[in-house]
Design a protein around this motif. Sequence first.
Motif, PDB file in Angstrom:
ATOM      1  N   LEU A   1       0.505  -1.174  -0.064  1.00  0.00           N
ATOM      2  CA  LEU A   1      -0.449   0.047  -0.022  1.00  0.00           C
ATOM      3  C   LEU A   1       1.477   1.234  -0.294  1.00  0.00           C
ATOM      4  O   LEU A   1       0.836   1.913  -0.842  1.00  0.00           O
ATOM      5  CB  LEU A   1      -1.213  -0.009   1.342  1.00  0.00           C
ATOM      6  CG  LEU A   1      -1.601  -0.662   1.147  1.00  0.00           C
ATOM      7  CD1 LEU A   1      -2.460  -1.227   2.709  1.00  0.00           C
ATOM      8  CD2 LEU A   1      -3.088  -1.090  -0.565  1.00  0.00           C
ATOM      9  N   LEU A   2       2.363   1.012   0.818  1.00  0.00           N
ATOM     10  CA  LEU A   2       2.871   2.132   0.931  1.00  0.00           C
ATOM     11  C   LEU A   2       3.475   3.121  -0.717  1.00  0.00           C
ATOM     12  O   LEU A   2       3.461   3.922  -1.453  1.00  0.00           O
ATOM     13  CB  LEU A   2       3.804   2.358   1.791  1.00  0.00           C
ATOM     14  CG  LEU A   2       5.373   3.674   1.608  1.00  0.00           C
ATOM     15  CD1 LEU A   2       5.058   4.104   2.659  1.00  0.00           C
ATOM     16  CD2 LEU A   2       6.487   2.574   3.087  1.00  0.00           C
TER      17      LEU A   2
ATOM     18  N   CYS B   1      -6.106   1.796   2.802  1.00  0.00           N
ATOM     19  CA  CYS B   1      -5.578   3.031   2.217  1.00  0.00           C
ATOM     20  C   CYS B   1      -4.240   2.756   3.952  1.00  0.00           C
ATOM     21  O   CYS B   1      -5.203   2.292   4.861  1.00  0.00           O
ATOM     22  CB  CYS B   1      -6.209   4.378   3.075  1.00  0.00           C
ATOM     23  SG  CYS B   1      -7.167   5.242   1.306  1.00  0.00           S
ATOM     24  N   LEU B   2      -3.443   2.721   4.215  1.00  0.00           N
ATOM     25  CA  LEU B   2      -2.669   3.288   5.496  1.00  0.00           C
ATOM     26  C   LEU B   2      -2.829   3.905   6.492  1.00  0.00           C
ATOM     27  O   LEU B   2      -3.516   5.709   6.352  1.00  0.00           O
ATOM     28  CB  LEU B   2      -1.087   3.645   4.636  1.00  0.00           C
ATOM     29  CG  LEU B   2      -0.569   2.529   4.482  1.00  0.00           C
ATOM     30  CD1 LEU B   2       0.958   2.710   3.902  1.00  0.00           C
ATOM     31  CD2 LEU B   2      -0.603   1.545   5.318  1.00  0.00           C
ATOM     32  N   THR B   3      -3.368   3.733   7.787  1.00  0.00           N
ATOM     33  CA  THR B   3      -3.013   4.722   9.010  1.00  0.00           C
ATOM     34  C   THR B   3      -1.630   5.707   9.219  1.00  0.00           C
ATOM     35  O   THR B   3      -0.611   4.631   8.746  1.00  0.00           O
ATOM     36  CB  THR B   3      -3.541   3.657   9.789  1.00  0.00           C
ATOM     37  OG1 THR B   3      -2.138   3.332  10.525  1.00  0.00           O
ATOM     38  CG2 THR B   3      -5.315   3.334   9.327  1.00  0.00           C
TER      39      THR B   3
ATOM     40  N   GLY C   1       0.066   2.621  10.369  1.00  0.00           N
ATOM     41  CA  GLY C   1      -0.030   1.222   9.531  1.00  0.00           C
ATOM     42  C   GLY C   1       1.891   2.405   8.737  1.00  0.00           C
ATOM     43  O   GLY C   1       2.473   1.711   7.781  1.00  0.00           O
ATOM     44  N   ARG C   2       1.372   3.862   7.900  1.00  0.00           N
ATOM     45  CA  ARG C   2       2.952   4.225   7.190  1.00  0.00           C
ATOM     46  C   ARG C   2       3.873   4.597   8.062  1.00  0.00           C
ATOM     47  O   ARG C   2       4.804   3.852   7.319  1.00  0.00           O
ATOM     48  CB  ARG C   2       1.724   5.375   6.771  1.00  0.00           C
ATOM     49  CG  ARG C   2       3.021   6.164   5.815  1.00  0.00           C
ATOM     50  CD  ARG C   2       2.068   7.261   5.279  1.00  0.00           C
ATOM     51  NE  ARG C   2       1.349   7.231   4.409  1.00  0.00           N
ATOM     52  CZ  ARG C   2       0.127   7.747   5.581  1.00  0.00           C
ATOM     53  NH1 ARG C   2      -0.301   7.662   6.215  1.00  0.00           N
ATOM     54  NH2 ARG C   2      -1.057   7.085   4.153  1.00  0.00           N
ATOM     55  N   ALA C   3       3.680   4.080   9.698  1.00  0.00           N
ATOM     56  CA  ALA C   3       5.546   4.451   9.870  1.00  0.00           C
ATOM     57  C   ALA C   3       5.479   2.830   9.663  1.00  0.00           C
ATOM     58  O   ALA C   3       6.994   3.236  10.039  1.00  0.00           O
ATOM     59  CB  ALA C   3       4.898   4.534  11.501  1.00  0.00           C
ATOM     60  N   LEU C   4       4.605   1.848  10.463  1.00  0.00           N
ATOM     61  CA  LEU C   4       5.719   0.561  10.006  1.00  0.00           C
ATOM     62  C   LEU C   4       5.824   0.137   8.596  1.00  0.00           C
ATOM     63  O   LEU C   4       7.160  -0.775   8.433  1.00  0.00           O
ATOM     64  CB  LEU C   4       4.732  -0.407  10.493  1.00  0.00           C
ATOM     65  CG  LEU C   4       4.898  -1.479  10.546  1.00  0.00           C
ATOM     66  CD1 LEU C   4       5.959  -2.648  11.043  1.00  0.00           C
ATOM     67  CD2 LEU C   4       3.142  -2.990  10.948  1.00  0.00           C
ATOM     68  N   ALA C   5       5.752   0.136   7.877  1.00  0.00           N
ATOM     69  CA  ALA C   5       5.993   0.266   6.669  1.00  0.00           C
ATOM     70  C   ALA C   5       7.423   1.155   6.205  1.00  0.00           C
ATOM     71  O   ALA C   5       8.113   0.271   5.421  1.00  0.00           O
ATOM     72  CB  ALA C   5       4.478   0.823   5.499  1.00  0.00           C
ATOM     73  N   ARG C   6       7.324   2.126   6.699  1.00  0.00           N
ATOM     74  CA  ARG C   6       8.589   3.060   6.041  1.00  0.00           C
ATOM     75  C   ARG C   6      10.332   2.702   6.874  1.00  0.00           C
ATOM     76  O   ARG C   6      10.955   2.577   6.510  1.00  0.00           O
ATOM     77  CB  ARG C   6       8.621   3.979   6.516  1.00  0.00           C
ATOM     78  CG  ARG C   6       7.164   5.089   5.463  1.00  0.00           C
ATOM     79  CD  ARG C   6       7.071   6.826   6.450  1.00  0.00           C
ATOM     80  NE  ARG C   6       6.428   7.169   4.896  1.00  0.00           N
ATOM     81  CZ  ARG C   6       5.934   8.496   5.796  1.00  0.00           C
ATOM     82  NH1 ARG C   6       5.489   8.841   6.577  1.00  0.00           N
ATOM     83  NH2 ARG C   6       5.123   9.601   4.233  1.00  0.00           N
ATOM     84  N   ASP C   7       9.338   1.934   8.332  1.00  0.00           N
ATOM     85  CA  ASP C   7      10.621   0.863   8.916  1.00  0.00           C
ATOM     86  C   ASP C   7      11.038  -0.168   8.050  1.00  0.00           C
ATOM     87  O   ASP C   7      11.951  -0.385   7.721  1.00  0.00           O
ATOM     88  CB  ASP C   7       9.590   1.021  10.752  1.00  0.00           C
ATOM     89  CG  ASP C   7       9.851   2.429  11.396  1.00  0.00           C
ATOM     90  OD1 ASP C   7      10.384   3.284  10.623  1.00  0.00           O
ATOM     91  OD2 ASP C   7       8.874   1.966  12.352  1.00  0.00           O
ATOM     92  N   LEU C   8      10.276  -0.610   7.262  1.00  0.00           N
ATOM     93  CA  LEU C   8      10.477  -1.612   6.972  1.00  0.00           C
ATOM     94  C   LEU C   8      11.351  -2.047   6.001  1.00  0.00           C
ATOM     95  O   LEU C   8      12.097  -2.118   5.359  1.00  0.00           O
ATOM     96  CB  LEU C   8       9.194  -2.773   6.778  1.00  0.00           C
ATOM     97  CG  LEU C   8       8.506  -3.634   7.641  1.00  0.00           C
ATOM     98  CD1 LEU C   8       7.405  -3.612   7.364  1.00  0.00           C
ATOM     99  CD2 LEU C   8       9.002  -4.165   8.672  1.00  0.00           C
TER     100      LEU C   8
END
Length: 364
Positions: A302-303, A352-354, A357-364
């Motif tokens: 999604l990101l 859509c990311l919350t 969720g967006r912070a988790l995806a960026r960390d990954l």
Amino acid sequence: MTPQLEVQLIAVIIAAACALPGVFLVLRRMAMLSDAISHTVLLGIVLAYLISNSLASPLLFVGTAAMGVITVWLVEMVSGSRLVREDAAIGLVFPALFSIAVLLISRYTGNIHLDTDSVLLGELAFAPFDRIELLGIDLPRALIFGGGALILNAILLALFYKELKLATFDPALAATLGFSPAIIHYGLMTSVSLTAVTAFDAVGSILVIALMVAPPATAYLLTDRLPRMIGLSVAIGVAAALSGYWVARWFDVSIAGAMATMAGIGFGAAWLFAPQRGIVAQALQHRSRRERFAVQMLTLHLLNHESTGDAAIECHPRHLIEELRWPPAFANAIVRRAEQSGLVRRQGDVLCLTEQGRALARDL
């Protein structure tokens, strides 16, 4: 004390005596060696009897202890040649020594109470009738010898706990600190030999093996701490002995066989349902890891596609089935889990990311 209570007490004491050295056999992955020793000490019994001409001679204990050590030495000598593996060495040594014992029994001891059936199978129901007097008290022989084995094993464990623990988990460090892993190893095998022979006449070698391996193996599945493992092993062995006695009484079957069966059932239950190492727990952990990884993949997907021209297509739940090749049921479950975790929300038909969720995806 009634014979029924004496049988249960004998079984409990023998179970506890077998469990104490059995813990270290299981931790050292030497359960097969206990099987070998439990059979080959028969040769020590036969040879000692042929020398002393008495089943009550102390020479029988010396012979069994020596034969246990000889068995270990022969196995290590054969496996140390690196021509065969240790399990193959055990398979070569113990049938040979046991067969010699059987031949000697059939040739020279046919007219006394020393036969392979009594040694292999035993009969706990008859144990209360073989009695001796100790300090003016008439007690079953198996109770006295089993209690002696239990006390001896408990004393040895208390005196050499540190050495046993160190030699079991890190033999190289034990040698560096001045302890001899070889002496500790042979001392443990001598204890196993003495425990086996004290239980032979009452329960037979089959139950000795079951009580020496199954309860410690069950405890190993339930805990990682050695003191707790020892306590659990003794408790599980005692439970198997008591429950096996009552199962045998209810169904009129072999007492030793019922006890070995209950020990096996206990291990089977732990193998399936142990909290960390059980099959069910491992399956649930695998499923949880798979779903957690899938949720992470969803957030990354999604990101990568949010705020793009094809977001309406790429971020649609149906597209996950095509793009990520997830089965429909699995894709729906992952979307629900992501929504429940606050990582994803729906805007119409699009995911859509919350911020989380967006912070988790960026960390990954």
